[in-house]
Design a protein around this motif. Structure first.
Motif, PDB file in Angstrom:
ATOM      1  N   LEU A 193      35.976 -69.978  25.955  1.00  0.00           N
ATOM      2  CA  LEU A 193      35.883 -69.891  27.419  1.00  0.00           C
ATOM      3  C   LEU A 193      34.657 -70.653  27.931  1.00  0.00           C
ATOM      4  N   ALA A 194      33.539 -70.492  27.238  1.00  0.00           N
ATOM      5  CA  ALA A 194      32.312 -71.164  27.666  1.00  0.00           C
ATOM      6  C   ALA A 194      32.460 -72.680  27.588  1.00  0.00           C
ATOM      7  N   LEU A 195      33.026 -73.186  26.501  1.00  0.00           N
ATOM      8  CA  LEU A 195      33.230 -74.627  26.373  1.00  0.00           C
ATOM      9  C   LEU A 195      34.164 -75.144  27.457  1.00  0.00           C
ATOM     10  N   ALA A 196      35.183 -74.360  27.781  1.00  0.00           N
ATOM     11  CA  ALA A 196      36.116 -74.773  28.838  1.00  0.00           C
ATOM     12  C   ALA A 196      35.410 -74.845  30.185  1.00  0.00           C
ATOM     13  N   VAL A 197      34.584 -73.847  30.502  1.00  0.00           N
ATOM     14  CA  VAL A 197      33.841 -73.852  31.766  1.00  0.00           C
ATOM     15  C   VAL A 197      32.894 -75.051  31.818  1.00  0.00           C
ATOM     16  N   LEU A 198      32.216 -75.311  30.701  1.00  0.00           N
ATOM     17  CA  LEU A 198      31.303 -76.458  30.642  1.00  0.00           C
ATOM     18  C   LEU A 198      32.061 -77.767  30.830  1.00  0.00           C
ATOM     19  N   ALA A 199      33.223 -77.870  30.207  1.00  0.00           N
ATOM     20  CA  ALA A 199      34.010 -79.104  30.316  1.00  0.00           C
ATOM     21  C   ALA A 199      34.559 -79.292  31.725  1.00  0.00           C
ATOM     22  N   PHE A 242      39.813 -83.638  39.634  1.00  0.00           N
ATOM     23  CA  PHE A 242      41.259 -83.417  39.481  1.00  0.00           C
ATOM     24  C   PHE A 242      41.730 -82.142  40.160  1.00  0.00           C
ATOM     25  N   LYS A 243      40.878 -81.520  40.966  1.00  0.00           N
ATOM     26  CA  LYS A 243      41.262 -80.260  41.612  1.00  0.00           C
ATOM     27  C   LYS A 243      42.541 -80.375  42.430  1.00  0.00           C
ATOM     28  N   SER A 244      42.668 -81.458  43.168  1.00  0.00           N
ATOM     29  CA  SER A 244      43.847 -81.590  44.023  1.00  0.00           C
ATOM     30  C   SER A 244      45.104 -81.890  43.207  1.00  0.00           C
ATOM     31  N   ALA A 245      44.944 -82.607  42.098  1.00  0.00           N
ATOM     32  CA  ALA A 245      46.102 -82.965  41.275  1.00  0.00           C
ATOM     33  C   ALA A 245      46.508 -81.829  40.339  1.00  0.00           C
ATOM     34  N   VAL A 246      45.526 -81.061  39.875  1.00  0.00           N
ATOM     35  CA  VAL A 246      45.805 -79.941  38.968  1.00  0.00           C
ATOM     36  C   VAL A 246      45.708 -78.657  39.779  1.00  0.00           C
ATOM     37  N   HIS A 247      46.839 -78.147  40.194  1.00  0.00           N
ATOM     38  CA  HIS A 247      46.852 -77.022  41.139  1.00  0.00           C
ATOM     39  C   HIS A 247      46.261 -75.743  40.540  1.00  0.00           C
ATOM     40  N   GLU A 248      46.303 -75.621  39.198  1.00  0.00           N
ATOM     41  CA  GLU A 248      45.787 -74.400  38.574  1.00  0.00           C
ATOM     42  C   GLU A 248      44.278 -74.455  38.349  1.00  0.00           C
ATOM     43  N   HIS A 272      39.608 -71.936  36.235  1.00  0.00           N
ATOM     44  CA  HIS A 272      38.152 -71.956  36.089  1.00  0.00           C
ATOM     45  C   HIS A 272      37.556 -70.605  36.468  1.00  0.00           C
ATOM     46  N   ASP A 273      37.983 -70.058  37.604  1.00  0.00           N
ATOM     47  CA  ASP A 273      37.443 -68.782  38.062  1.00  0.00           C
ATOM     48  C   ASP A 273      37.798 -67.651  37.099  1.00  0.00           C
ATOM     49  N   MET A 274      38.992 -67.716  36.523  1.00  0.00           N
ATOM     50  CA  MET A 274      39.395 -66.697  35.553  1.00  0.00           C
ATOM     51  C   MET A 274      38.509 -66.766  34.311  1.00  0.00           C
ATOM     52  N   ALA A 275      38.218 -67.987  33.847  1.00  0.00           N
ATOM     53  CA  ALA A 275      37.351 -68.139  32.673  1.00  0.00           C
ATOM     54  C   ALA A 275      35.951 -67.609  32.959  1.00  0.00           C
ATOM     55  N   VAL A 276      35.413 -67.931  34.129  1.00  0.00           N
ATOM     56  CA  VAL A 276      34.075 -67.436  34.500  1.00  0.00           C
ATOM     57  C   VAL A 276      34.089 -65.917  34.591  1.00  0.00           C
TER      58      VAL A 276
END
Length: 408
Positions: free
Chosen positions: A200-206, A213-219, A224-228
């Motif tokens: 989870l930490a590596l994903a948040v850092l990445a 890509f926020k607009s292109a990747v709707h999730e 991100h908020d779920m991981a945090v």
């Protein structure tokens, strides 16, 4: 512990000193490999031990740049002198195991080193090699030697590590490949409830570096908020006495010569604290973040480097993660100490007037409780409650005064 702005400034100074200590340790432990230098898995080995590899050397290069060494420094040039060329690995005498260039984690480490202290508008050699090993446009497996000898599907930890390592590449961060991998990470974050804190930490850092890509990747935002949120829940229940534990991940690589087992270690608390700082240092876990930085800086001061709780060794890659944490914490404090201090401490200690008002309030409650506890004309249970209130409030007052005077 009541943390104040003065305390976090002092802790930032300790972090800076620890970062330099680690840099000095790395300089002192370089192994001479012909005309080149290299580093191994541990920095507390005897100098007669000549084990070295991509992990250690890559980490050392980045540590030195974080400690302030220029990328064209002689020692860093010597380190690169022994590393094979990404485009033609066999062109140099093979001091390193060239098969390691097919392992995602080790190749990602070389990309980190390649960008240490640099930004580039051109694809760098190891970056190009790592980018060529994306599986099915979704992510990275644990290994990829060639099309006939590779992992069959992307793996979350390897993919998150690769994306984090590619964060400095301006070209990659705007590519279609980066968008597709970002989308895959976000889907996995939303669907896999068993991801560990390191993942989870590596994903948040990445993801912090792929917000374009926020607009292109709707999730994106939800993932991100779920991981945090999951990191906050994990860190919120963390006790100071267990901070510093590491986690290992084992994986198998099917080479043509046979199957080999590999492993990768992460200093979990340091990764999580770094990710939380990157995510804005949420109020709920600021005390945890301070505890981790305090633990790491104290550990480095006592041992000359970060010594792991589990192995009792000073691992080279652990020093890199500690250096990254110290650097990020210093930067956060420099921007604004108020954004590092936990809310309650910030309210009661931001100014001398607030400190005085807080002290008067605590003293008043403490004295009132004392008066109630010794009044024989009131109910016994009320006298007991008054005594408890007096003890608690006066204890808090004493601790606060000691911290304020000491600047802690």
């Amino acid at each position: 512990m009541i943390a104040t702005a003065r305390h976090v400034n002092r802790l930032a100074q300790q972090a800076r000193e620890s970062r330099y200590r680690i840099g000095e340790l790395v300089q002192a432990t370089a192994l001479n490999i012909g005309d080149a230098v290299a580093w191994g898995q541990f920095l507390d080995d005897s100098r007669q031990v000549s084990q070295f590899g991509f992990y250690g050397t890559s980490a050392a290069i980045e540590i030195l740049t974080i400690a302030g060494m220029a990328p064209d420094n002689r020692l860093i040039r010597q380190a690169w002198g022994g590393v094979p060329d990404a485009s033609s690995p066999t062109s140099k005498s093979p001091a390193y195991d060239l098969a390691d260039l097919g392992i995602t984690f080790k190749l990602a480490a070389l990309v980190d080193a390649e960008y240490a202290g640099r930004q580039s508008d051109n694809l760098r050699p190891f970056e190009r090699l790592l980018k060529s090993k994306i599986i099915d446009g979704r992510g990275w497996g644990y290994y990829y030697y060639d099309d006939d000898d590779r992992d069959t599907s992307p793996k979350f930890l390897a993919t998150a590590q690769a994306m984090y390592s590619l964060r400095h590449s301006r070209i990659f961060k705007t590519s279609a490949d980066a968008e597709h991998v970002t989308a895959w990470i976000c889907r996995e974050l939303s669907e896999d409830a068993d991801l560990q804190p390191d993942e989870l930490a590596l994903a948040v850092l990445a993801l912090a570096d792929y917000q374009g890509f926020k607009s292109a990747v709707h999730e994106f935002d939800a993932a991100h908020d779920m991981a945090v949120s999951r990191l906050l829940n994990w860190a919120g229940g963390r006790q100071p006495q267990v901070i510093g534990e590491s986690r290992s991940y084992h994986y198998s690589v099917r080479e043509k010569a046979g199957q080999r087992n590999h492993y990768v270690f992460y200093p979990t608390d340091i990764l999580v604290a770094l990710a939380l700082i990157q995510a804005g240092n949420p109020q709920a876990t600021r005390e945890y973040t301070l505890d981790v930085v305090r633990y790491a800086s104290t550990n480095v001061k006592a041992n000359g480097g970060l010594r792991a709780r589990s192995s009792h060794r000073i691992a080279t890659v652990d020093q890199l993660w500690a250096s990254r944490l110290f650097d990020a914490f210093e930067a956060a404090v420099k921007r604004s100490p108020r954004n590092v201090v936990p809310r309650v401490a910030q309210v009661v200690s931001h100014t001398r007037i607030r400190q005085a008002l807080t002290a008067l309030a605590l003293l008043a409650i403490g004295l009132a409780g004392t008066a109630i506890s010794i009044d024989a004309d009131i109910w016994a249970w009320l006298r007991v409650a008054g005594g408890v209130a007096a003890a608690v409030m006066l204890g808090v007052l004493a601790t606060a005064i000691w911290k304020w005077i000491g600047g802690k």
